[in-house]
Scaffold this motif. Structure first.
Motif, PDB file in Angstrom:
ATOM      1  N   ALA A 137       1.008  -1.074  -0.001  1.00 60.16           N
ATOM      2  CA  ALA A 137      -0.090  -0.495  -0.210  1.00 60.16           C
ATOM      3  C   ALA A 137       1.109   1.061   0.398  1.00 60.16           C
ATOM      4  O   ALA A 137       0.411   2.063  -0.623  1.00 60.16           O
ATOM      5  N   LEU A 138       2.191   1.642   0.946  1.00 63.80           N
ATOM      6  CA  LEU A 138       3.505   1.893   0.587  1.00 63.80           C
ATOM      7  C   LEU A 138       3.351   2.699  -0.630  1.00 63.80           C
ATOM      8  O   LEU A 138       3.523   3.843  -1.213  1.00 63.80           O
ATOM      9  N   VAL A 139       3.557   1.464  -1.002  1.00 65.74           N
ATOM     10  CA  VAL A 139       4.380   1.548  -2.516  1.00 65.74           C
ATOM     11  C   VAL A 139       3.160   2.364  -4.049  1.00 65.74           C
ATOM     12  O   VAL A 139       3.884   3.154  -4.368  1.00 65.74           O
ATOM     13  N   TYR A 140       2.097   1.719  -3.632  1.00 67.17           N
ATOM     14  CA  TYR A 140       0.721   2.346  -4.104  1.00 67.17           C
ATOM     15  C   TYR A 140       0.783   4.048  -3.904  1.00 67.17           C
ATOM     16  O   TYR A 140       0.649   4.754  -5.280  1.00 67.17           O
ATOM     17  N   TYR A 141       1.207   4.838  -2.778  1.00 65.42           N
ATOM     18  CA  TYR A 141       1.002   5.978  -2.892  1.00 65.42           C
ATOM     19  C   TYR A 141       2.201   6.090  -2.930  1.00 65.42           C
ATOM     20  O   TYR A 141       2.260   8.043  -3.093  1.00 65.42           O
ATOM     21  N   THR A 142       3.474   6.044  -3.233  1.00 67.56           N
ATOM     22  CA  THR A 142       4.572   6.548  -3.262  1.00 67.56           C
ATOM     23  C   THR A 142       5.398   6.132  -4.362  1.00 67.56           C
ATOM     24  O   THR A 142       6.120   6.027  -4.549  1.00 67.56           O
ATOM     25  N   LYS A 143       4.505   5.675  -5.181  1.00 67.84           N
ATOM     26  CA  LYS A 143       5.548   5.065  -6.435  1.00 67.84           C
ATOM     27  C   LYS A 143       6.266   5.966  -7.731  1.00 67.84           C
ATOM     28  O   LYS A 143       7.482   5.091  -8.244  1.00 67.84           O
ATOM     29  N   HIS A 144       6.008   7.497  -7.256  1.00 64.28           N
ATOM     30  CA  HIS A 144       6.326   8.109  -8.189  1.00 64.28           C
ATOM     31  C   HIS A 144       7.429   9.050  -7.870  1.00 64.28           C
ATOM     32  O   HIS A 144       8.172   9.676  -8.298  1.00 64.28           O
ATOM     33  N   ILE A 145       7.084   8.387  -6.242  1.00 63.37           N
ATOM     34  CA  ILE A 145       8.139   9.577  -5.311  1.00 63.37           C
ATOM     35  C   ILE A 145       9.454   8.950  -4.401  1.00 63.37           C
ATOM     36  O   ILE A 145      10.683   9.064  -4.078  1.00 63.37           O
ATOM     37  N   LEU A 146       8.822   7.577  -3.855  1.00 58.84           N
ATOM     38  CA  LEU A 146      10.068   6.195  -4.024  1.00 58.84           C
ATOM     39  C   LEU A 146      10.124   5.663  -4.557  1.00 58.84           C
ATOM     40  O   LEU A 146       9.999   3.860  -4.530  1.00 58.84           O
ATOM     41  N   PRO A 147      10.679   5.337  -5.747  1.00 60.12           N
ATOM     42  CA  PRO A 147      10.868   4.662  -6.921  1.00 60.12           C
ATOM     43  C   PRO A 147      11.914   3.136  -6.452  1.00 60.12           C
ATOM     44  O   PRO A 147      11.046   2.145  -6.738  1.00 60.12           O
ATOM     45  N   GLN A 148      12.797   3.476  -6.160  1.00 58.24           N
ATOM     46  CA  GLN A 148      13.356   2.579  -4.802  1.00 58.24           C
ATOM     47  C   GLN A 148      12.941   1.649  -3.825  1.00 58.24           C
ATOM     48  O   GLN A 148      13.469   0.275  -3.832  1.00 58.24           O
ATOM     49  N   LEU A 149      11.252   2.003  -3.411  1.00 56.77           N
ATOM     50  CA  LEU A 149      10.845   1.145  -2.419  1.00 56.77           C
ATOM     51  C   LEU A 149      10.023   0.476  -3.069  1.00 56.77           C
ATOM     52  O   LEU A 149       9.840  -1.442  -2.932  1.00 56.77           O
ATOM     53  N   ARG A 150       9.408   0.533  -4.690  1.00 55.91           N
ATOM     54  CA  ARG A 150       8.918  -0.060  -5.535  1.00 55.91           C
ATOM     55  C   ARG A 150       9.525  -1.097  -6.165  1.00 55.91           C
ATOM     56  O   ARG A 150       9.373  -2.671  -5.884  1.00 55.91           O
ATOM     57  N   GLN A 151      10.718  -0.330  -6.343  1.00 51.33           N
ATOM     58  CA  GLN A 151      12.009  -1.844  -6.558  1.00 51.33           C
ATOM     59  C   GLN A 151      12.385  -3.250  -5.910  1.00 51.33           C
ATOM     60  O   GLN A 151      12.783  -4.013  -5.900  1.00 51.33           O
ATOM     61  N   ILE A 152      12.112  -2.550  -4.584  1.00 46.89           N
ATOM     62  CA  ILE A 152      12.885  -3.350  -3.315  1.00 46.89           C
ATOM     63  C   ILE A 152      11.315  -4.508  -3.309  1.00 46.89           C
ATOM     64  O   ILE A 152      11.453  -5.360  -3.190  1.00 46.89           O
ATOM     65  N   ILE A 153      10.285  -3.724  -2.932  1.00 46.06           N
ATOM     66  CA  ILE A 153       9.195  -4.632  -2.095  1.00 46.06           C
ATOM     67  C   ILE A 153       7.964  -5.346  -3.380  1.00 46.06           C
ATOM     68  O   ILE A 153       7.489  -6.579  -2.809  1.00 46.06           O
ATOM     69  N   LEU A 154       8.102  -4.874  -4.328  1.00 48.75           N
ATOM     70  CA  LEU A 154       7.499  -5.817  -5.312  1.00 48.75           C
ATOM     71  C   LEU A 154       8.060  -7.063  -5.465  1.00 48.75           C
ATOM     72  O   LEU A 154       7.202  -8.177  -5.775  1.00 48.75           O
ATOM     73  N   PRO A 155       9.431  -7.199  -6.107  1.00 49.12           N
ATOM     74  CA  PRO A 155      10.304  -8.239  -5.826  1.00 49.12           C
ATOM     75  C   PRO A 155      10.013  -9.299  -4.974  1.00 49.12           C
ATOM     76  O   PRO A 155       9.131 -10.455  -5.281  1.00 49.12           O
ATOM     77  N   ILE A 156      10.390  -8.957  -3.942  1.00 48.93           N
ATOM     78  CA  ILE A 156       9.489  -9.753  -2.292  1.00 48.93           C
ATOM     79  C   ILE A 156       8.258  -9.839  -2.652  1.00 48.93           C
ATOM     80  O   ILE A 156       8.364 -11.493  -2.247  1.00 48.93           O
ATOM     81  N   ILE A 157       7.509  -8.725  -2.423  1.00 47.65           N
ATOM     82  CA  ILE A 157       5.696  -9.691  -2.711  1.00 47.65           C
ATOM     83  C   ILE A 157       5.706 -10.796  -3.489  1.00 47.65           C
ATOM     84  O   ILE A 157       5.317 -12.265  -3.118  1.00 47.65           O
ATOM     85  N   VAL A 158       6.250 -10.981  -5.127  1.00 46.77           N
ATOM     86  CA  VAL A 158       5.710 -11.516  -5.803  1.00 46.77           C
ATOM     87  C   VAL A 158       6.642 -13.272  -5.472  1.00 46.77           C
ATOM     88  O   VAL A 158       5.984 -14.065  -5.914  1.00 46.77           O
TER      89      VAL A 158
END
Length: 203
Positions: A137-158
């Protein structure tokens, strides 16, 4: 973000809720390996669907503090040790507690309704997946602000979802339910309007 460099005392002081759940799960596991007593504790707390139907409602809570072996415990506690602190720091103690507990409880409720009457389950993984869901959810709201978080979290979830269906004897229902509940709670907690409200109150 997820590299832990704190000393033991710093970790306890900075992340008291995570520390509490780590200690509680480890302590209960140590009790369950005591001859006779341990077997009784496991029998009293493991999630058994037909016993829940008979009124033993506490089994919707207790399974999230029981583990079926040392590797089961270590995997869940390592995940909590790594991912829990950052979420507790971002969300705050009370909100982290809510995410962890509700994800674990609803994971057990989903198991009760979606699995067979004789299905048995235990483990903290539903709550741990709730942590990952909240980060989603945090990635959803910050995908354009914290792209590095998305790059870490999404692969971990998958990877976590894939491993859920690849490994044997895994309660996939609890994993997916915990992930969804954590995500939904996170959508509420991390909504930009709420973040602004928190910041204004801290001034």
């Amino acid at each position: 973000m997820f590299s832990r460099t704190e000393s033991f005392s710093q970790y306890i002081r900075l992340y008291p809720v995570v520390t509490f759940f780590l200690a509680l799960n480890i302590l209960i596991y140590l009790v369950t390996i005591i001859p006779v007593i341990g077997t009784q504790v496991l029998y009293a707390g493991v999630g058994v669907n037909f016993l829940i139907s008979d009124g033993e409602w506490w089994r919707l809570l207790t399974p999230m503090f029981l583990h079926g072996g040392i590797m089961h415990l270590l995997f869940n506690m390592f995940s909590l040790f790594i991912f829990g602190p950052e979420l507790e720091k971002i969300a705050g103690k009370a909100r982290f507690l809510t995410i962890y507990m509700l994800s674990g409880i609803f994971a057990n409720i989903a198991t009760f309704f979606l699995q067979a009457p004789n299905y048995q389950s235990l483990g903290a993984s539903g709550a741990v997946f709730g942590i990952l869901g909240a980060f989603g959810a945090l990635v959803y709201y910050t995908k354009h602000i914290l792209p590095q978080l998305r790059q870490i979290i999404l692969p971990i979830i998958v990877i976590s979802i894939v491993m859920t269906y690849v490994q044997p004897n895994i309660n996939a229902t609890a994993h997916i339910a915990g992930l969804i509940v954590g995500f939904l709670i996170g959508l509420s907690y991390f909504h930009p309007k709420r973040i602004v409200s928190w910041k204004s109150k801290k001034r």
